[in-house]
Design an enzyme around this catalytic site. Structure first.
Site, PDB file in Angstrom:
ATOM      1  CD  GLN A 176      -1.071  -0.286   3.740  1.00 32.56           C
ATOM      2  OE1 GLN A 176      -1.141   0.572   4.621  1.00 32.56           O
ATOM      3  NE2 GLN A 176      -1.768  -1.429   3.772  1.00 32.56           N
TER       4      GLN A 176
ATOM      5  CD  GLU B 171       2.181   4.298   8.033  1.00 33.35           C
ATOM      6  OE1 GLU B 171       1.014   4.453   8.446  1.00 33.35           O
ATOM      7  OE2 GLU B 171       2.497   3.398   7.241  1.00 33.35           O
TER       8      GLU B 171
ATOM      9  NE  ARG C 289      -7.410  -2.869   0.228  1.00 34.00           N
ATOM     10  CZ  ARG C 289      -8.349  -2.356   1.030  1.00 34.00           C
ATOM     11  NH1 ARG C 289      -8.025  -1.966   2.250  1.00 34.00           N
ATOM     12  NH2 ARG C 289      -9.580  -2.224   0.613  1.00 34.00           N
TER      13      ARG C 289
END
Length: 266
Positions: free
Chosen positions: A58, A77, A155
């Site tokens: 992803q 992240e 995705r």
């Protein structure tokens, strides 16, 4: 304040979790999200992730790309590895740079699995994953994720699972190239600055005095890895998280090991 948690089912999750997260009631729980009561849209989010199978391959958009698609923000992240079964790996970036058309073709025929750079991991390893990084978390891994508060995921490949792919958006926001090794850290024992911006700062500390002074006057997410932390009447241990107001005190028990994060650059 101590943040509340809720369980999120995933096809790659587990039916058994550490006791601090409660019973799964036989469901496959892949994520534990930490919620801030009274806060509708905090800039950052803390999750625990538990895998029994590979996650999809992803990618996430950056802020500009997200706003172009009607979203509030993108998603950069980072991952702190808590536990990993022998042979467990993360897919981070590609083994070599490819053109967008080649990435699309590989996503369609499954050869993207061989394109990925699968890295072995162990407890204490850390990886910053900026938006645009093609990535996948492998099976047999427990990790803490600290991220921009966005749930946008495109995705590219999902091992044949019956879930939608997002090839147009995913290819458009991907940086199909190797992962910059300077964004990873090993399991060093000393305190260390892990991320210094632009979207968030994260440091690993073993004593309150180790925390950068610039963070004291900011809202902070405090995530114990070992030991216990306390701020006023709030206390947290491993598997828990405190959200502290600016200038709120922070005390660590001896031998503690915590992650402290804040929005923005250091």
């Amino acid at each position: 304040m101590k943040l509340r948690t809720h369980q999120v089912e995933k096809p790659w999750g587990r039916t058994e979790l550490p006791p601090v997260f409660g019973s799964t009631d036989g469901r496959r729980i892949g994520e534990i999200w930490f919620d801030a009561p009274g806060r509708d849209d905090p800039p950052l989010l803390v999750k625990y992730i538990f895998t029994s199978e590979n996650l999809s391959i992803q990618v996430h958009p950056d802020d500009g790309e997200a706003r172009e698609r009607g979203l509030d923000r993108g998603k950069s992240e980072c991952w702190y590895i808590l536990d990993a079964e022998p042979g467990a790996t993360l897919g981070l970036g590609l083994r070599s740079a490819v053109a967008p058309g080649a990435l699309r073709a590989a996503a369609l025929d499954g050869s993207i699995e061989e394109m990925m750079d699968w890295k072995p991991v162990k407890p204490g390893d850390f990886f910053y994953v900026p938006a645009g990084t093609v990535h996948a978390i492998g099976a047999g891994i427990s990790l803490l994720e600290f991220q921009q508060n966005s749930d946008v995921t495109y995705r590219l490949y999902d091992y044949g699972r019956p879930r939608a792919l997002h090839l147009d958006d995913g290819i458009a926001v991907s940086k199909p190239a190797p992962y910059p090794e300077g964004l990873a850290r090993g399991a060093e024992a000393e305190s260390i600055l892990l991320v210094a911006g632009p979207h968030f700062t994260l440091c690993r500390v073993r004593a309150a005095a180790d925390m950068p002074a610039a963070l004291a006057g900011r809202e902070r997410w405090v995530m114990p890895i070992e030991g216990t932390v306390r701020s006023g009447s709030d206390e947290a241990g491993p598997g828990e998280c405190l959200l502290l107001e600016p200038h709120a005190p922070l005390d660590l028990t001896p031998g503690s090991h915590i992650l402290v994060g804040a929005a923005g650059a250091l």
